[in-house]
Each structure stands twice: as structure tokens, then as C-alpha cells.
Design a protein around this motif. Sequence first.
Motif: not given
Length: 209
Positions: A156-171
Motif C-alpha cells: 500500500q506504499r509506493l515511491v515513484l522516482l524519476k528516470g531509472n535505478p542508475q540515476a540514483w545512489p545505490a545505497d
Amino acid sequence: MASDGGTMVSRLADAGVDVWGPTRAATAWTETLSAFRLSEVDGRIVGRRPLQQAATLVSDISSAMLTTDGLRWLAAPDRDSKLVRQFYAYLDDARIAYDRRPTVELPRGAKVRPTARVNLPKRTVLVQAVGGSEQGLEHALSLVQRIERADYAFDQRLVLLKGNPQAWPADHLDLLADHTPVGFSDRMDAVTRFLKEGTPLERPVTSEP
């Protein structure tokens, strides 16, 4: 002595900015005038200089007016990011019922306002959209951790991020995924399956061997 004739106070008042109450705008107003060695008297920006500095005084008052004019933005409503607007448009096009910026009350009385509450036939999903900053990511993590305490299940939760996983710090992604499913704007097909069919989203960062 010279003044702006009360122009700026009137302009700010028309925009809904209070330069006298206990507000951020009032503090910024006072600090700005002080920086230009000016003061406010009966709603007017006022300064006093020796006659030979008259031109400098006029310049200082003009500069203070330009600077304080920016205080109007403190009264402006929050503007949705491009990603948030795109997400609302996606929900409209998909004919998925939702509420914008709902108020969610937590067990001890605190309140949070995620981007949307998506109302699906079998469940409700609270969504936080993050356009592109680590600060936004940290806010999303804090929000879903608090929502977790309000009896909203993992799906029942969702965080929607811009772009793709490579655009964000993995940690950061790895920590976020411990508390919520994480979707990406470049992978909206997966987000659609998660919302409509309940299909789990893949973890954005693969586990270390």
C-alpha cells in the motif's frame, strides 16, 4: 531623507506577505533593510544619508525594493514538479481514481501529505513522487517510514522516482526498498502492473552475493 513611499509594503500585502508578524517574510524583510542600512517607518522603506550621498541612497532604496520584491514567493503556493504533474496525468489517462495531496493522520496525531492516494478496487496505495534530488529521496524515506506505522501494508506504499535505478545512489535505493516498493518513471509498465494487478516491483538494487 528618502523613501519608497510605501510601494513595497503595499505590493507585498497584495501578494499576501506579512512583513510585521512572526513570519519568515518578516525576518527576511528586516534583514534586507538592515543590510542596505535602511529602516521601515509607517510602512515605508526609509533611509537617511548626507546630501553628497543622495545618489547612493536612491540606489540603495531601489536595490532593497528589488530584493524585497522576491519575498512574494514566500506566499506562493507549492508548485508540483514535472514528475508529479506527469504522474497525475498518467492516473487521469489510466482512469485510476486518486486524491491529490491527501492528509494522512498517524497513530500519535502527526499528519503527512504524500503526492497521491490511489484508490484501487482491492486496496489503497499512498504514493510519493520524487523528481530528482537526494533531499527529496530522504523526505520520501522519512514519509514511508511514518506511513508504515499507520497500518498501511507494504503493497500500500509506493515511491515513484524519476528516470531509472542508475540515476540514483545505490545505497539510498537499497535502504528505501527496505520500507516501500520503488518504481521509476522510465518503467511505468511495471508501475501499472503493481497498481492494477498487485504485481510486486523488482527491488531496484540487486542483493550483494
